[in-house]
Write a protein that holds these residues in place. Structure first.
Motif, PDB file in Angstrom:
ATOM      1  N   TYR A 137       0.852  -1.352  -0.115  1.00 43.01           N
ATOM      2  CA  TYR A 137      -0.058  -0.182   0.236  1.00 43.01           C
ATOM      3  C   TYR A 137       1.081   1.270   0.083  1.00 43.01           C
ATOM      4  CZ  TYR A 137      -3.342  -3.388   1.431  1.00 43.01           C
ATOM      5  OH  TYR A 137      -4.200  -4.621   1.765  1.00 43.01           O
ATOM      6  N   LYS A 138       0.124   2.545  -0.469  1.00 49.86           N
ATOM      7  CA  LYS A 138       0.661   3.912  -0.220  1.00 49.86           C
ATOM      8  C   LYS A 138      -0.222   4.251   0.593  1.00 49.86           C
ATOM      9  CE  LYS A 138       3.984   3.660  -3.153  1.00 49.86           C
ATOM     10  NZ  LYS A 138       5.626   3.776  -2.988  1.00 49.86           N
ATOM     11  N   ILE A 139       0.335   5.098   1.605  1.00 53.98           N
ATOM     12  CA  ILE A 139      -0.580   5.753   2.481  1.00 53.98           C
ATOM     13  C   ILE A 139      -0.211   7.434   2.233  1.00 53.98           C
ATOM     14  CG2 ILE A 139      -1.121   6.243   5.044  1.00 53.98           C
ATOM     15  CD1 ILE A 139      -1.194   3.483   4.081  1.00 53.98           C
ATOM     16  N   VAL A 140      -1.348   7.972   1.701  1.00 53.83           N
ATOM     17  CA  VAL A 140      -1.260   9.434   1.265  1.00 53.83           C
ATOM     18  C   VAL A 140      -1.999  10.244   2.578  1.00 53.83           C
ATOM     19  CG1 VAL A 140      -1.768  11.172  -0.222  1.00 53.83           C
ATOM     20  CG2 VAL A 140      -1.159   8.856  -0.928  1.00 53.83           C
ATOM     21  N   THR A 141      -1.101  11.061   2.903  1.00 50.27           N
ATOM     22  CA  THR A 141      -1.715  11.883   4.112  1.00 50.27           C
ATOM     23  C   THR A 141      -1.946  13.425   3.170  1.00 50.27           C
ATOM     24  OG1 THR A 141      -0.257  10.902   5.833  1.00 50.27           O
ATOM     25  CG2 THR A 141      -0.983  13.088   6.195  1.00 50.27           C
ATOM     26  N   LEU A 142      -3.373  13.885   3.543  1.00 51.31           N
ATOM     27  CA  LEU A 142      -3.700  15.104   2.736  1.00 51.31           C
ATOM     28  C   LEU A 142      -4.115  16.150   3.832  1.00 51.31           C
ATOM     29  CD1 LEU A 142      -6.464  13.711   0.457  1.00 51.31           C
ATOM     30  CD2 LEU A 142      -4.151  14.165  -0.088  1.00 51.31           C
ATOM     31  N   GLU A 143      -3.770  17.504   3.627  1.00 56.53           N
ATOM     32  CA  GLU A 143      -4.116  18.435   4.706  1.00 56.53           C
ATOM     33  C   GLU A 143      -5.004  19.200   3.571  1.00 56.53           C
ATOM     34  OE1 GLU A 143      -1.823  21.377   7.013  1.00 56.53           O
ATOM     35  OE2 GLU A 143      -1.933  22.231   4.804  1.00 56.53           O
ATOM     36  N   GLU A 144      -6.290  19.347   4.273  1.00 58.86           N
ATOM     37  CA  GLU A 144      -7.385  19.958   3.673  1.00 58.86           C
ATOM     38  C   GLU A 144      -7.574  21.299   4.375  1.00 58.86           C
ATOM     39  OE1 GLU A 144      -9.829  16.199   2.707  1.00 58.86           O
ATOM     40  OE2 GLU A 144     -10.362  17.110   4.540  1.00 58.86           O
ATOM     41  N   THR A 145      -7.735  22.402   3.534  1.00 58.57           N
ATOM     42  CA  THR A 145      -8.027  23.815   4.127  1.00 58.57           C
ATOM     43  C   THR A 145      -9.390  24.260   3.813  1.00 58.57           C
ATOM     44  OG1 THR A 145      -5.508  24.119   3.767  1.00 58.57           O
ATOM     45  CG2 THR A 145      -7.152  26.012   4.001  1.00 58.57           C
ATOM     46  N   TYR A 146     -10.127  24.873   4.758  1.00 53.67           N
ATOM     47  CA  TYR A 146     -11.523  25.294   4.272  1.00 53.67           C
ATOM     48  C   TYR A 146     -11.563  26.598   4.296  1.00 53.67           C
ATOM     49  CZ  TYR A 146     -11.824  20.428   5.587  1.00 53.67           C
ATOM     50  OH  TYR A 146     -11.784  18.722   5.529  1.00 53.67           O
ATOM     51  N   GLY A 147     -12.872  27.190   4.061  1.00 57.33           N
ATOM     52  CA  GLY A 147     -13.243  28.417   3.761  1.00 57.33           C
ATOM     53  C   GLY A 147     -12.979  29.210   5.184  1.00 57.33           C
ATOM     54  N   ASN A 148     -13.260  28.534   6.320  1.00 54.65           N
ATOM     55  CA  ASN A 148     -12.999  29.369   7.648  1.00 54.65           C
ATOM     56  C   ASN A 148     -11.573  29.452   7.999  1.00 54.65           C
ATOM     57  OD1 ASN A 148     -12.567  26.826   8.574  1.00 54.65           O
ATOM     58  ND2 ASN A 148     -14.425  26.742   9.676  1.00 54.65           N
ATOM     59  N   GLY A 149     -10.569  28.961   7.248  1.00 53.52           N
ATOM     60  CA  GLY A 149      -9.074  28.698   7.631  1.00 53.52           C
ATOM     61  C   GLY A 149      -8.669  27.872   8.359  1.00 53.52           C
ATOM     62  N   LYS A 150      -9.606  26.814   8.764  1.00 50.64           N
ATOM     63  CA  LYS A 150      -9.274  25.551   9.534  1.00 50.64           C
ATOM     64  C   LYS A 150      -8.636  24.631   8.548  1.00 50.64           C
ATOM     65  CE  LYS A 150     -12.010  26.252  13.434  1.00 50.64           C
ATOM     66  NZ  LYS A 150     -13.038  25.889  14.329  1.00 50.64           N
ATOM     67  N   THR A 151      -7.675  23.673   9.150  1.00 53.92           N
ATOM     68  CA  THR A 151      -7.121  22.844   8.403  1.00 53.92           C
ATOM     69  C   THR A 151      -7.336  21.430   8.975  1.00 53.92           C
ATOM     70  OG1 THR A 151      -4.998  22.692   9.496  1.00 53.92           O
ATOM     71  CG2 THR A 151      -5.332  24.065   7.424  1.00 53.92           C
ATOM     72  N   GLN A 152      -7.148  20.417   8.186  1.00 57.45           N
ATOM     73  CA  GLN A 152      -7.547  18.838   8.723  1.00 57.45           C
ATOM     74  C   GLN A 152      -6.775  18.077   8.051  1.00 57.45           C
ATOM     75  OE1 GLN A 152     -11.868  18.054   9.450  1.00 57.45           O
ATOM     76  NE2 GLN A 152     -11.564  16.251   8.309  1.00 57.45           N
ATOM     77  N   THR A 153      -6.203  17.026   8.636  1.00 61.22           N
ATOM     78  CA  THR A 153      -5.489  16.075   7.854  1.00 61.22           C
ATOM     79  C   THR A 153      -5.956  14.922   7.914  1.00 61.22           C
ATOM     80  OG1 THR A 153      -4.230  15.349   9.824  1.00 61.22           O
ATOM     81  CG2 THR A 153      -3.123  16.912   8.400  1.00 61.22           C
ATOM     82  N   GLN A 154      -6.150  14.109   6.747  1.00 62.48           N
ATOM     83  CA  GLN A 154      -6.548  12.686   6.650  1.00 62.48           C
ATOM     84  C   GLN A 154      -5.729  11.798   5.876  1.00 62.48           C
ATOM     85  OE1 GLN A 154     -10.083  11.626   4.324  1.00 62.48           O
ATOM     86  NE2 GLN A 154      -9.846  13.427   3.172  1.00 62.48           N
ATOM     87  N   GLU A 155      -5.677  10.413   6.323  1.00 67.17           N
ATOM     88  CA  GLU A 155      -4.755   9.518   5.528  1.00 67.17           C
ATOM     89  C   GLU A 155      -5.729   8.461   4.889  1.00 67.17           C
ATOM     90  OE1 GLU A 155      -0.986   9.112   8.385  1.00 67.17           O
ATOM     91  OE2 GLU A 155      -2.323   7.157   8.086  1.00 67.17           O
ATOM     92  N   LEU A 156      -5.174   8.321   3.502  1.00 64.37           N
ATOM     93  CA  LEU A 156      -5.740   7.427   2.744  1.00 64.37           C
ATOM     94  C   LEU A 156      -4.974   6.376   2.341  1.00 64.37           C
ATOM     95  CD1 LEU A 156      -7.596   9.837   0.030  1.00 64.37           C
ATOM     96  CD2 LEU A 156      -8.819   8.428   2.241  1.00 64.37           C
ATOM     97  N   ARG A 157      -5.349   5.043   2.349  1.00 65.31           N
ATOM     98  CA  ARG A 157      -4.654   3.905   2.078  1.00 65.31           C
ATOM     99  C   ARG A 157      -5.083   3.598   0.463  1.00 65.31           C
ATOM    100  NH1 ARG A 157      -4.851  -1.968   4.668  1.00 65.31           N
ATOM    101  NH2 ARG A 157      -6.987  -1.494   4.428  1.00 65.31           N
ATOM    102  N   LEU A 158      -3.755   3.449  -0.181  1.00 58.18           N
ATOM    103  CA  LEU A 158      -4.149   2.997  -1.709  1.00 58.18           C
ATOM    104  C   LEU A 158      -3.300   1.914  -2.051  1.00 58.18           C
ATOM    105  CD1 LEU A 158      -4.175   6.474  -1.536  1.00 58.18           C
ATOM    106  CD2 LEU A 158      -5.017   6.046  -3.694  1.00 58.18           C
TER     107      LEU A 158
END
Length: 122
Positions: free
Chosen positions: A90-111
């Motif tokens: 697998y490849k584990i991809v960590t994403l950082e998502e930025t929202y309109g209110n300026g907050k960020t969130q990370t998530q990991e996806l397994r591919l």
């Protein structure tokens, strides 16, 4: 003639190298979910057509919940790949998502790579 052969080989290498890697698939899937596009998201998951038809209803509910959360945060403004690491097949991809209110969130996806394409393992 030799130039033409070299050109064709280089062109083929370019097109082969442009296939969607795990990072592109992860980012595209994040945008699909944030826009409520279950059909687009389903293109990126590891499931055959019969499995997809069985889980479509659950995915519709999951995606609708995600859209509501994303909208409450001002919409999804940006998705960046923070890290890609290998874990066996697998490849584990960590994403950082930025929202309109300026907050960020990370998530990991397994591919994993399946038939020459990267797919998300649910």
């Amino acid at each position: 003639m030799k130039f033409f052969k070299v050109f064709v080989v280089a062109l083929l290498a370019l097109f082969i190298g442009c296939s969607d890697g795990p990072e592109t698939v992860a980012v595209n899937a994040a945008y699909a979910i944030s826009h409520g596009d279950t059909a687009e998201f389903m293109k990126y998951i590891d499931a055959d057509e019969s499995e997809k038809s069985q889980i479509k209803g659950k995915l519709d509910i999951m995606v609708a919940g995600s859209v509501a959360q994303v909208n409450s945060m001002g919409g999804l403004k940006d998705v960046k790949v923070i890290e890609t690491r290998s874990q066996g097949q697998y490849k584990i991809v960590t994403l950082e998502e930025t929202y309109g209110n300026g907050k960020t969130q990370t998530q990991e996806l397994r591919l994993k790579e399946k038939n020459g394409k990267w797919v998300i393992v649910l």
